[in-house]
Enzyme design. Structure first.
Site, PDB file in Angstrom:
ATOM      1  N   HIS A  17      37.070 -19.806 -28.812  1.00  0.00           N
ATOM      2  CA  HIS A  17      36.322 -20.929 -28.228  1.00  0.00           C
ATOM      3  C   HIS A  17      34.929 -20.477 -27.788  1.00  0.00           C
ATOM      4  CE1 HIS A  17      40.442 -22.773 -27.030  1.00  0.00           C
ATOM      5  NE2 HIS A  17      39.939 -23.523 -27.994  1.00  0.00           N
ATOM      6  N   LYS A  41      49.817 -33.262 -25.268  1.00  0.00           N
ATOM      7  CA  LYS A  41      50.206 -31.903 -24.892  1.00  0.00           C
ATOM      8  C   LYS A  41      50.451 -31.848 -23.384  1.00  0.00           C
ATOM      9  CE  LYS A  41      47.157 -29.856 -28.415  1.00  0.00           C
ATOM     10  NZ  LYS A  41      45.951 -29.045 -28.641  1.00  0.00           N
ATOM     11  N   ARG A  94      39.523 -23.351 -38.177  1.00  0.00           N
ATOM     12  CA  ARG A  94      40.029 -22.053 -38.638  1.00  0.00           C
ATOM     13  C   ARG A  94      40.614 -22.144 -40.033  1.00  0.00           C
ATOM     14  NH1 ARG A  94      43.510 -22.215 -33.334  1.00  0.00           N
ATOM     15  NH2 ARG A  94      43.528 -24.266 -34.281  1.00  0.00           N
ATOM     16  N   SER A 131      45.001 -21.435 -28.718  1.00  0.00           N
ATOM     17  CA  SER A 131      45.518 -21.455 -27.341  1.00  0.00           C
ATOM     18  C   SER A 131      47.040 -21.451 -27.345  1.00  0.00           C
ATOM     19  CB  SER A 131      45.010 -22.700 -26.611  1.00  0.00           C
ATOM     20  OG  SER A 131      43.614 -22.650 -26.469  1.00  0.00           O
TER      21      SER A 131
HETATM   22  O1  PNS Z   1      41.563 -28.509 -28.183  1.00  0.00           O
HETATM   23  P1  PNS Z   1      42.187 -29.754 -28.760  1.00  0.00           P
HETATM   24  O2  PNS Z   1      43.490 -30.083 -28.083  1.00  0.00           O
HETATM   25  O3  PNS Z   1      42.324 -29.668 -30.260  1.00  0.00           O
HETATM   26  O4  PNS Z   1      41.156 -30.941 -28.431  1.00  0.00           O
HETATM   27  C1  PNS Z   1      41.346 -32.185 -29.017  1.00  0.00           C
HETATM   28  C2  PNS Z   1      40.397 -33.237 -28.449  1.00  0.00           C
HETATM   29  C3  PNS Z   1      40.755 -33.552 -27.024  1.00  0.00           C
HETATM   30  C4  PNS Z   1      38.974 -32.745 -28.494  1.00  0.00           C
HETATM   31  C5  PNS Z   1      40.621 -34.458 -29.365  1.00  0.00           C
HETATM   32  O5  PNS Z   1      41.920 -34.892 -29.222  1.00  0.00           O
HETATM   33  C6  PNS Z   1      39.655 -35.572 -29.092  1.00  0.00           C
HETATM   34  O6  PNS Z   1      38.576 -35.575 -29.631  1.00  0.00           O
HETATM   35  N1  PNS Z   1      40.053 -36.537 -28.223  1.00  0.00           N
HETATM   36  C7  PNS Z   1      39.213 -37.661 -27.889  1.00  0.00           C
HETATM   37  C8  PNS Z   1      39.981 -38.965 -27.908  1.00  0.00           C
HETATM   38  C9  PNS Z   1      39.251 -40.011 -28.731  1.00  0.00           C
HETATM   39  O7  PNS Z   1      38.100 -40.311 -28.505  1.00  0.00           O
HETATM   40  N2  PNS Z   1      40.003 -40.554 -29.717  1.00  0.00           N
HETATM   41  C10 PNS Z   1      39.553 -41.635 -30.570  1.00  0.00           C
HETATM   42  C11 PNS Z   1      38.632 -41.321 -31.724  1.00  0.00           C
HETATM   43  S1  PNS Z   1      38.879 -39.874 -32.674  1.00  0.00           S
END
Ligand code: PNS
Length: 169
Positions: A17, A41, A94, A131
């Site tokens: 990250h 999660k 990745r 993670s």
């Molecule tokens: O580290 P992660 O868990 O892969 O992060 C995922 C995250 C939180 C960045 C992703 O789930 C996200 O972009 N959530 C935003 C929710 C949102 O706006 N959803 C609707 C359109 S994509």
């Protein structure tokens, strides 16, 4: 002033990250790291703790002055990106399956507010680091000291210890 938003769960933040945030700071004037609560999660570390750890470790980097950490408000990421004035969302990928996972979200976010998404290929040094795997290795007694910054390793050990309860101490 071109601002990028780097969102994620960061549970916990890894060296992968950090690499993405530092590389984003080479491309943009300012980077806002946004700590999300992913309802799919159940986090090990509370969101504020993850944000504090990110702040601590990023402040110690060369780009620390151009990076700030916020909590995502739980609404649409694209809306928060627009409210912050971000020109792009930056995420690390990745594997091909990461790209497959991110692409529909990138297109949806662009449809919602016009915000673009920049996917940075993970440095091969961190391509196996997630993670989830860090938590799994740490919870099974493995050494994650080379995968996360030292304050994160300590926070992880504390959280796993308190999760295991007094009988394990
Ligand atoms: O580290 P992660 O868990 O892969 O992060 C995922 C995250 C939180 C960045 C992703 O789930 C996200 O972009 N959530 C935003 C929710 C949102 O706006 N959803 C609707 C359109 S994509």
């Amino acid at each position: 002033m071109r601002l990028a938003l780097c969102p994620g769960s960061f549970d916990p933040p890894t060296l992968g990250h950090l690499d993405i945030v530092v590389r984003a700071a080479a491309l943009f004037d300012e980077v806002v790291v946004a700590v999300a609560t992913n309802h799919a999660k159940s986090p090990l570390l509370p969101a504020q703790r993850r944000a504090d750890l990110l702040h601590e470790v990023l402040a110690a980097t060369d780009v620390g002055e151009r990076v700030r950490v916020v909590l995502l408000d739980g609404g649409l990421l694209a809306r928060q990106a627009a409210d912050l004035g971000a020109v792009a969302v930056v995420k690390g990928v990745r594997t091909a399956s990461d790209v497959e996972h991110e692409t529909p979200m990138a297109l949806m976010n662009r449809r919602l507010t016009g915000v673009e998404t920049v996917l940075l290929n993970a440095d091969p040094a961190w391509a196996h680091v997630s993670s989830s795997l860090v938590k799994e290795v740490a919870s099974l007694g493995g050494d994650v000291g080379a995968l996360v910054p030292p304050p994160v390793a300590r926070a992880l050990a504390e959280a796993l210890c308190s999760q295991a309860g007094p009988a394990s101490r």
